[in-house]
Design a protein around this motif. Structure first.
Motif, PDB file in Angstrom:
ATOM      1  N   GLY A   1      -6.916   8.293   3.301  1.00 29.78           N
ATOM      2  CA  GLY A   1      -5.637   7.639   3.532  1.00 29.78           C
ATOM      3  C   GLY A   1      -5.825   6.373   4.343  1.00 29.78           C
TER       4      GLY A   1
ATOM      5  N   GLN B   1       2.914   4.901  -0.415  1.00 28.18           N
ATOM      6  CA  GLN B   1       3.703   6.042   0.046  1.00 28.18           C
ATOM      7  C   GLN B   1       4.329   5.709   1.394  1.00 28.18           C
ATOM      8  OE1 GLN B   1       4.253   9.212  -1.436  1.00 28.18           O
ATOM      9  NE2 GLN B   1       5.744   9.290   0.219  1.00 28.18           N
ATOM     10  N   ARG B   2       5.639   5.644   1.428  1.00 28.31           N
ATOM     11  CA  ARG B   2       6.361   5.340   2.674  1.00 28.31           C
ATOM     12  C   ARG B   2       6.180   6.481   3.664  1.00 28.31           C
ATOM     13  NH1 ARG B   2       7.285   0.030   2.137  1.00 28.31           N
ATOM     14  NH2 ARG B   2       8.210  -0.422   0.137  1.00 28.31           N
ATOM     15  N   MET B   3       6.224   6.151   4.936  1.00 31.79           N
ATOM     16  CA  MET B   3       6.055   7.140   5.999  1.00 31.79           C
ATOM     17  C   MET B   3       7.333   7.214   6.822  1.00 31.79           C
ATOM     18  SD  MET B   3       2.958   7.955   5.290  1.00 31.79           S
ATOM     19  CE  MET B   3       2.671   9.081   6.612  1.00 31.79           C
TER      20      MET B   3
ATOM     21  N   GLY C   1       3.339   1.769   4.676  1.00 33.37           N
ATOM     22  CA  GLY C   1       3.072   3.128   4.228  1.00 33.37           C
ATOM     23  C   GLY C   1       1.584   3.353   4.119  1.00 33.37           C
TER      24      GLY C   1
ATOM     25  N   PRO D   1       1.356   1.871  -6.018  1.00 38.41           N
ATOM     26  CA  PRO D   1       2.463   2.301  -5.161  1.00 38.41           C
ATOM     27  C   PRO D   1       1.989   2.716  -3.763  1.00 38.41           C
ATOM     28  CG  PRO D   1       2.637   3.298  -7.331  1.00 38.41           C
ATOM     29  CD  PRO D   1       1.293   2.618  -7.270  1.00 38.41           C
TER      30      PRO D   1
ATOM     31  N   ILE E   1      -1.865   4.370   1.403  1.00 40.21           N
ATOM     32  CA  ILE E   1      -2.426   4.477   0.057  1.00 40.21           C
ATOM     33  C   ILE E   1      -3.690   5.318   0.140  1.00 40.21           C
ATOM     34  CG2 ILE E   1      -1.507   2.303  -0.842  1.00 40.21           C
ATOM     35  CD1 ILE E   1      -4.335   1.097  -0.379  1.00 40.21           C
ATOM     36  N   ASP E   2      -4.076   5.871  -0.998  1.00 40.94           N
ATOM     37  CA  ASP E   2      -5.322   6.615  -1.078  1.00 40.94           C
ATOM     38  C   ASP E   2      -6.396   5.665  -1.592  1.00 40.94           C
ATOM     39  OD1 ASP E   2      -6.734   9.393  -1.267  1.00 40.94           O
ATOM     40  OD2 ASP E   2      -7.192   8.352  -3.151  1.00 40.94           O
TER      41      ASP E   2
END
Length: 173
Positions: free
Chosen positions: A67, A48-50, A59, A46, A61-62
């Motif tokens: 990041g 992460q949207r910003m 977005g 997944p 990702i880790d």
């Protein structure tokens, strides 16, 4: 016009790895980037949207505690919406590292599938076609072949260059 495969770096000790390209699929088109610019290939996870992000930024990702921005490569390449695929078992995240303006940048792109690392040293590249229209192909190194299909070799540092300065500055912060 056909030209022998030449990479952007001329050092002899780097010549072998400069001819190796990671090949991947976006929609119905095949692309390749120099393997030296590939940090790693990850299974899809997944994103992460910003809030208030540029359209090209999907977005973050880790990646091992850091990041990393994920860029919509299909949008950057102006691919039609019909080329969009659902995330599937072959979907991968390709983490790229490249130097631009004397800084090392890391970002990721989504590939519908990753094929292989191919040695293109024995190939003759074809120049991008001239079709008489305004078409920005400054980020295309040339066209190679993968079997009977064409393979667009991308210049990553040009692809994410001047037009993405704000994205790269945000990534560096």
């Amino acid at each position: 016009m056909n030209t022998p495969f030449h990479s952007s770096r001329a050092e002899d000790e780097e010549a072998d790895s400069n001819n190796e390209m990671l090949t991947f699929q976006l929609g119905s088109a095949a692309f390749a980037v120099n393997v030296r610019q590939v940090r790693e290939v990850l299974d899809y996870k997944p994103i992460q949207r910003m809030a208030n992000a540029p359209e090209s930024l999907l977005g973050m990702i880790d990646v091992r505690g850091v990041g990393v921005p994920v860029v919509d490569l299909k949008r950057r390449l102006a691919m039609p919406a019909s080329e969009t695929r659902e995330v599937g078992a072959e979907t991968r995240i390709v983490v790229l590292e490249f130097e631009l303006d004397e800084h090392l940048h890391t970002l990721a792109v989504i590939a519908d599938a990753v094929h292989e690392v191919a040695d293109l040293s024995d190939q003759t590249l074809e120049a991008p076609p001239h079709v008489g229209e305004a078409w920005s192909n400054e980020f295309v190194q040339g066209l190679g072949r993968r079997g009977e299909s064409f393979l667009t070799l991308l210049k990553v540092e040009k692809l994410f260059g001047a037009s993405d300065r704000s994205l790269l500055k945000a990534e560096a912060a």
